[in-house]
Structures are given as C-alpha cells and as structure tokens.
Design a protein around this motif. Sequence first.
Motif, PDB file in Angstrom:
ATOM      1  N   ALA A   1       9.678 -87.904 -54.893  1.00  0.00           N
ATOM      2  CA  ALA A   1       9.308 -89.055 -55.703  1.00  0.00           C
ATOM      3  C   ALA A   1       7.313 -89.847 -55.280  1.00  0.00           C
ATOM      4  O   ALA A   1       7.776 -89.868 -54.675  1.00  0.00           O
ATOM      5  CB  ALA A   1       9.824 -90.337 -54.444  1.00  0.00           C
ATOM      6  N   SER A   2       7.587 -89.216 -56.870  1.00  0.00           N
ATOM      7  CA  SER A   2       6.201 -89.909 -56.974  1.00  0.00           C
ATOM      8  C   SER A   2       5.117 -89.435 -56.224  1.00  0.00           C
ATOM      9  O   SER A   2       3.757 -90.154 -55.195  1.00  0.00           O
ATOM     10  CB  SER A   2       5.901 -91.654 -57.424  1.00  0.00           C
ATOM     11  OG  SER A   2       4.450 -92.220 -57.853  1.00  0.00           O
ATOM     12  N   PRO A   3       4.965 -88.254 -56.709  1.00  0.00           N
ATOM     13  CA  PRO A   3       4.437 -87.613 -55.332  1.00  0.00           C
ATOM     14  C   PRO A   3       2.792 -86.853 -55.573  1.00  0.00           C
ATOM     15  O   PRO A   3       2.113 -87.551 -57.226  1.00  0.00           O
ATOM     16  CB  PRO A   3       4.701 -85.816 -55.618  1.00  0.00           C
ATOM     17  CG  PRO A   3       5.167 -85.776 -57.314  1.00  0.00           C
ATOM     18  CD  PRO A   3       5.729 -87.421 -57.374  1.00  0.00           C
ATOM     19  N   THR A   4       2.232 -87.594 -54.414  1.00  0.00           N
ATOM     20  CA  THR A   4       0.275 -87.684 -54.981  1.00  0.00           C
ATOM     21  C   THR A   4       0.263 -87.130 -53.132  1.00  0.00           C
ATOM     22  O   THR A   4       0.417 -86.001 -53.672  1.00  0.00           O
ATOM     23  CB  THR A   4      -0.001 -89.196 -54.376  1.00  0.00           C
ATOM     24  OG1 THR A   4       0.608 -90.213 -53.475  1.00  0.00           O
ATOM     25  CG2 THR A   4       0.159 -89.790 -55.555  1.00  0.00           C
ATOM     26  N   ILE A   5      -0.313 -87.464 -52.136  1.00  0.00           N
ATOM     27  CA  ILE A   5      -1.232 -87.411 -51.132  1.00  0.00           C
ATOM     28  C   ILE A   5       0.804 -86.193 -50.515  1.00  0.00           C
ATOM     29  O   ILE A   5       0.777 -85.116 -50.094  1.00  0.00           O
ATOM     30  CB  ILE A   5      -1.592 -88.210 -50.007  1.00  0.00           C
ATOM     31  CG1 ILE A   5      -2.804 -88.577 -51.266  1.00  0.00           C
ATOM     32  CG2 ILE A   5      -2.289 -87.364 -48.774  1.00  0.00           C
ATOM     33  CD1 ILE A   5      -4.144 -89.625 -50.445  1.00  0.00           C
ATOM     34  N   LEU A   6       1.549 -87.313 -49.746  1.00  0.00           N
ATOM     35  CA  LEU A   6       2.314 -86.264 -49.531  1.00  0.00           C
ATOM     36  C   LEU A   6       3.177 -85.694 -50.025  1.00  0.00           C
ATOM     37  O   LEU A   6       3.970 -84.277 -49.704  1.00  0.00           O
ATOM     38  CB  LEU A   6       3.547 -87.636 -48.113  1.00  0.00           C
ATOM     39  CG  LEU A   6       4.571 -87.098 -47.770  1.00  0.00           C
ATOM     40  CD1 LEU A   6       4.564 -86.106 -46.662  1.00  0.00           C
ATOM     41  CD2 LEU A   6       5.284 -88.335 -47.191  1.00  0.00           C
TER      42      LEU A   6
ATOM     43  N   ASP B   1      -1.950 -80.688 -60.428  1.00  0.00           N
ATOM     44  CA  ASP B   1      -2.645 -79.200 -59.357  1.00  0.00           C
ATOM     45  C   ASP B   1      -0.713 -79.152 -58.523  1.00  0.00           C
ATOM     46  O   ASP B   1       0.033 -78.613 -57.842  1.00  0.00           O
ATOM     47  CB  ASP B   1      -3.192 -79.541 -58.015  1.00  0.00           C
ATOM     48  CG  ASP B   1      -3.295 -78.788 -56.991  1.00  0.00           C
ATOM     49  OD1 ASP B   1      -3.132 -77.426 -57.242  1.00  0.00           O
ATOM     50  OD2 ASP B   1      -3.154 -79.329 -56.208  1.00  0.00           O
ATOM     51  N   VAL B   2      -0.388 -80.949 -58.205  1.00  0.00           N
ATOM     52  CA  VAL B   2       0.597 -81.378 -57.557  1.00  0.00           C
ATOM     53  C   VAL B   2       2.276 -80.874 -58.590  1.00  0.00           C
ATOM     54  O   VAL B   2       2.724 -80.035 -58.191  1.00  0.00           O
ATOM     55  CB  VAL B   2       1.212 -82.554 -57.692  1.00  0.00           C
ATOM     56  CG1 VAL B   2       2.226 -83.659 -56.776  1.00  0.00           C
ATOM     57  CG2 VAL B   2      -0.169 -83.532 -55.747  1.00  0.00           C
ATOM     58  N   HIS B   3       1.975 -81.656 -59.820  1.00  0.00           N
ATOM     59  CA  HIS B   3       3.132 -81.042 -60.795  1.00  0.00           C
ATOM     60  C   HIS B   3       3.172 -79.635 -61.606  1.00  0.00           C
ATOM     61  O   HIS B   3       4.374 -79.264 -61.549  1.00  0.00           O
ATOM     62  CB  HIS B   3       3.032 -82.042 -61.600  1.00  0.00           C
ATOM     63  CG  HIS B   3       3.580 -83.495 -61.201  1.00  0.00           C
ATOM     64  ND1 HIS B   3       4.621 -84.097 -61.004  1.00  0.00           N
ATOM     65  CD2 HIS B   3       2.440 -84.736 -61.001  1.00  0.00           C
ATOM     66  CE1 HIS B   3       4.441 -85.215 -60.502  1.00  0.00           C
ATOM     67  NE2 HIS B   3       4.072 -86.045 -60.925  1.00  0.00           N
ATOM     68  N   ASN B   4       2.606 -78.873 -61.262  1.00  0.00           N
ATOM     69  CA  ASN B   4       2.291 -77.687 -61.696  1.00  0.00           C
ATOM     70  C   ASN B   4       2.705 -76.443 -61.114  1.00  0.00           C
ATOM     71  O   ASN B   4       3.018 -75.490 -61.306  1.00  0.00           O
ATOM     72  CB  ASN B   4       0.627 -76.967 -62.805  1.00  0.00           C
ATOM     73  CG  ASN B   4       0.914 -77.928 -63.835  1.00  0.00           C
ATOM     74  OD1 ASN B   4       2.359 -77.977 -64.369  1.00  0.00           O
ATOM     75  ND2 ASN B   4      -0.146 -77.968 -64.612  1.00  0.00           N
ATOM     76  N   ARG B   5       2.489 -77.230 -59.463  1.00  0.00           N
ATOM     77  CA  ARG B   5       2.833 -76.353 -58.388  1.00  0.00           C
ATOM     78  C   ARG B   5       4.195 -76.928 -58.437  1.00  0.00           C
ATOM     79  O   ARG B   5       5.430 -75.333 -58.142  1.00  0.00           O
ATOM     80  CB  ARG B   5       2.348 -76.811 -57.124  1.00  0.00           C
ATOM     81  CG  ARG B   5       0.989 -76.443 -56.588  1.00  0.00           C
ATOM     82  CD  ARG B   5       0.329 -77.320 -55.544  1.00  0.00           C
ATOM     83  NE  ARG B   5      -0.649 -76.260 -55.709  1.00  0.00           N
ATOM     84  CZ  ARG B   5      -1.335 -74.905 -54.682  1.00  0.00           C
ATOM     85  NH1 ARG B   5       0.186 -74.269 -54.407  1.00  0.00           N
ATOM     86  NH2 ARG B   5      -2.086 -74.759 -54.387  1.00  0.00           N
ATOM     87  N   ALA B   6       5.302 -77.622 -58.898  1.00  0.00           N
ATOM     88  CA  ALA B   6       6.614 -78.566 -58.812  1.00  0.00           C
ATOM     89  C   ALA B   6       6.889 -77.055 -59.640  1.00  0.00           C
ATOM     90  O   ALA B   6       6.366 -76.566 -61.359  1.00  0.00           O
ATOM     91  CB  ALA B   6       6.587 -79.881 -59.071  1.00  0.00           C
ATOM     92  N   THR B   7       9.054 -77.329 -59.175  1.00  0.00           N
ATOM     93  CA  THR B   7       9.670 -76.135 -60.479  1.00  0.00           C
ATOM     94  C   THR B   7       9.612 -77.286 -61.702  1.00  0.00           C
ATOM     95  O   THR B   7       9.743 -75.900 -62.447  1.00  0.00           O
ATOM     96  CB  THR B   7      10.872 -75.892 -59.860  1.00  0.00           C
ATOM     97  OG1 THR B   7      10.284 -75.594 -58.256  1.00  0.00           O
ATOM     98  CG2 THR B   7      11.756 -75.288 -60.316  1.00  0.00           C
TER      99      THR B   7
END
Length: 381
Positions: A98-103, A148-154
């Motif tokens: 949910a709205s990923p940034t650091i965590l 970086d975060v979102h391109n790691r996500a499926t």
Amino acid sequence: MRILVVAESFLPHMNGVTNSVLRVVDHFAATGDELAIIAPQWPRAETSVRTACGRVVPVHRVPSAPLPGYSAVRIAATSAAALRRRIEEFRPDVVHLASPTILGGRAVVAAQKAGVPTVAVFQTDIPGYTARYGMPFLESASWRALRDVHNRATLTLAPSTRTRDELIEHDIERVDLWRRGVDTSLFSPSLHDPELRARYADPDEKLVVYMGRLAPEKQVADLEVIHDMPGVRLLIVGDGPDREALRRRMPRARFAGFRSGTDLAAHLASADLFIHPGELETFGQTIQEAMASGLPVIAPRRGGPVDLIAPSRTGWLYTPGMLDELREQAGDLLFDDSKRRAFGRAALESVHKRTWPVLAEQLRAYYLSAMERHRTPLGAH
C-alpha cells in the motif's frame, strides 16, 4: 487467499492510504480470506484491527521514527531480512504493498527473495510533494526510488488514467488501473441536516465545503477566492498544520475540525457544492464521497479528478492555477439552483457502481493475475 498487506501508513494515523487498506481488509475478511498487516509502529498503536464483520486481523508493527518536521509520517526502521521472516511465517499467496516507499521498498525485496508475488498500489505523488514543499531538486531522485520499488513488484496499480500514464512515462513497468471504492451506505444525500447547516451558514447563503487535510499540498488557501464571494459561506472540514494560518487568511470561513463517520457524511450532505483545490491528487477519494452525498464538484484539471468529474454534467474542472476560472465555475453552480441540483443528481448516479465490494473484487482479480505472472517463467508471456 492468504493476503499480507504492507502499509506505509496505517492507524492511528487516518489518511487515504489507511482508509483504502481498511476498506480492502474489511471486504476480504468478510469473504473468508486470511489476512495480516505489517505497518509502522506508532505510540499506543494497536496490534490488531477488528473488521466490519467482527473478525480480528493481526497488525505486526515494525520500528519507526517520525519524519522530522512532519510527525504524521513515520519512517520504518526495519530490514528486508526481518520482513522476509514475517512473510515466510505467514506464507501469503500475495503481498499487497500500500503506497510503497521505504517500508514497501524493503518488503518488495523481501517478497522477491521469499518467492511471493507482489501487487504495489501507487497512491501518493511523492515527486509532486517534493516540489510543493520547496524541494524540486529531489523530484528526479524520488522518481528513481519509486521506479526501483515498483519495477521489482509483480504488478503496479495506478488509481487514475492520468497517474497510470505518468508512471509509464517514468519507465515504471507492468502498470494497470485500479480505482478506489466509495461507501454509498455512509455517504448519502439523505443525511442533509438543516440544523447542522444553520450552524455554519445563514438561510440566504450558499454553503461551499472542502474536506481533507489542512496541509500545503492540498492548496486550501486557493479557496480564498471563494471565501470572498458575496452570499457564499465556506466550510472547511479537516485538520492539519495549516489550520491556524488558514483561519487568519479566511476569517469568514467556518472551520469544523476533524470529522468522521455519519457526522462527516452529514457535513457533506448539508452543503451545496464541494471544491477540492489540490493539484497533487492521484485519485481524489473525498471527491467521490462528495458525489455520493449528491454534491457537484469542482477541482483542478490534473491527476485523479480528471477521471472522476464529467465537466458540464457532474461538476467542473479548472486549469491548475487559474483561480479566476475556479471562482467563475463556482458562481455558475451556486447561483443557478436548477443547474446545481441537476449536476448533483448526475454526480450521485456516477458513483453508484463504485462501491468498495465491487472494487475489492477487481483487486482480487489483480492478485490472481500477479500470481499467474509469478508462476509463468520470464519470456513466456
């Protein structure tokens, strides 16, 4: 399904991210799915949440510290290794970020290593916030971090077509569209309360309402052009760091403070028009809630509101920064009762099929899609 939600923001802090997580968890708890939540630690934060159907969902708190100068934002101080242990303990079918940034950034790495698919829900325009808070030099760095975060996500889910297009323009991959639901059982024109309205406006005044956080990125000070209109009373519902400055700037406005539940819904239903001046809305949940209350809506022609408002039918969109245009559109609706009521009826009709159960089942389909993508070897699509 076994669904692990990693929430960048959660109770006791209430905002759009928290509200979306609660509605999603309510739905999946009611349909018999197994759930757990990972969220930042807060002072006196609960370690479980009771859903609307009575089920209790555990909330695993991770160490966090307040962001200097903005204590409502918590910075998680946990490692990807610790999050991986949590993931492997719960054995989820999918991790909802949910709205990923650091965590969320650490959680997506942990999920990759644990072999679990992830669905990242984009909700906060952090690059836009950096510019609004006077730090434009951080905008490109923010996009790099989000990429970086979102391109790691499926799979990544954007809340509006404008936001989806913006994510794709910034080289974020595998982006689909998932809007937000609205609680039409709570927000309704039937909650119109003449006595409540009379507390804020004289009988011959039109009542314009804004609902949301009182912070710089919401641009509430732009409503000064409405505050000065003859025969109009401005009602500001919400709280935040800008409250006292806004009081000084708009002395005729009524400030209702933070409201929730039926009380909040009654404040909306008792007004004539809803205006949201913020230009950084990735979706615009309060716009939907105002529409469900039977109000026409005015907002900037940027981001989420473009998908929600049909100009000349359910409200108006104005050019960002063009406050004379905003004032003219407000006058068009406030002083033409038949037009305003027609817009309000159309606004109500436009949100009837956007209930949370409908949207949550769309989300389930995205979970299943992410699980299928995860099972399919790279290059086999």
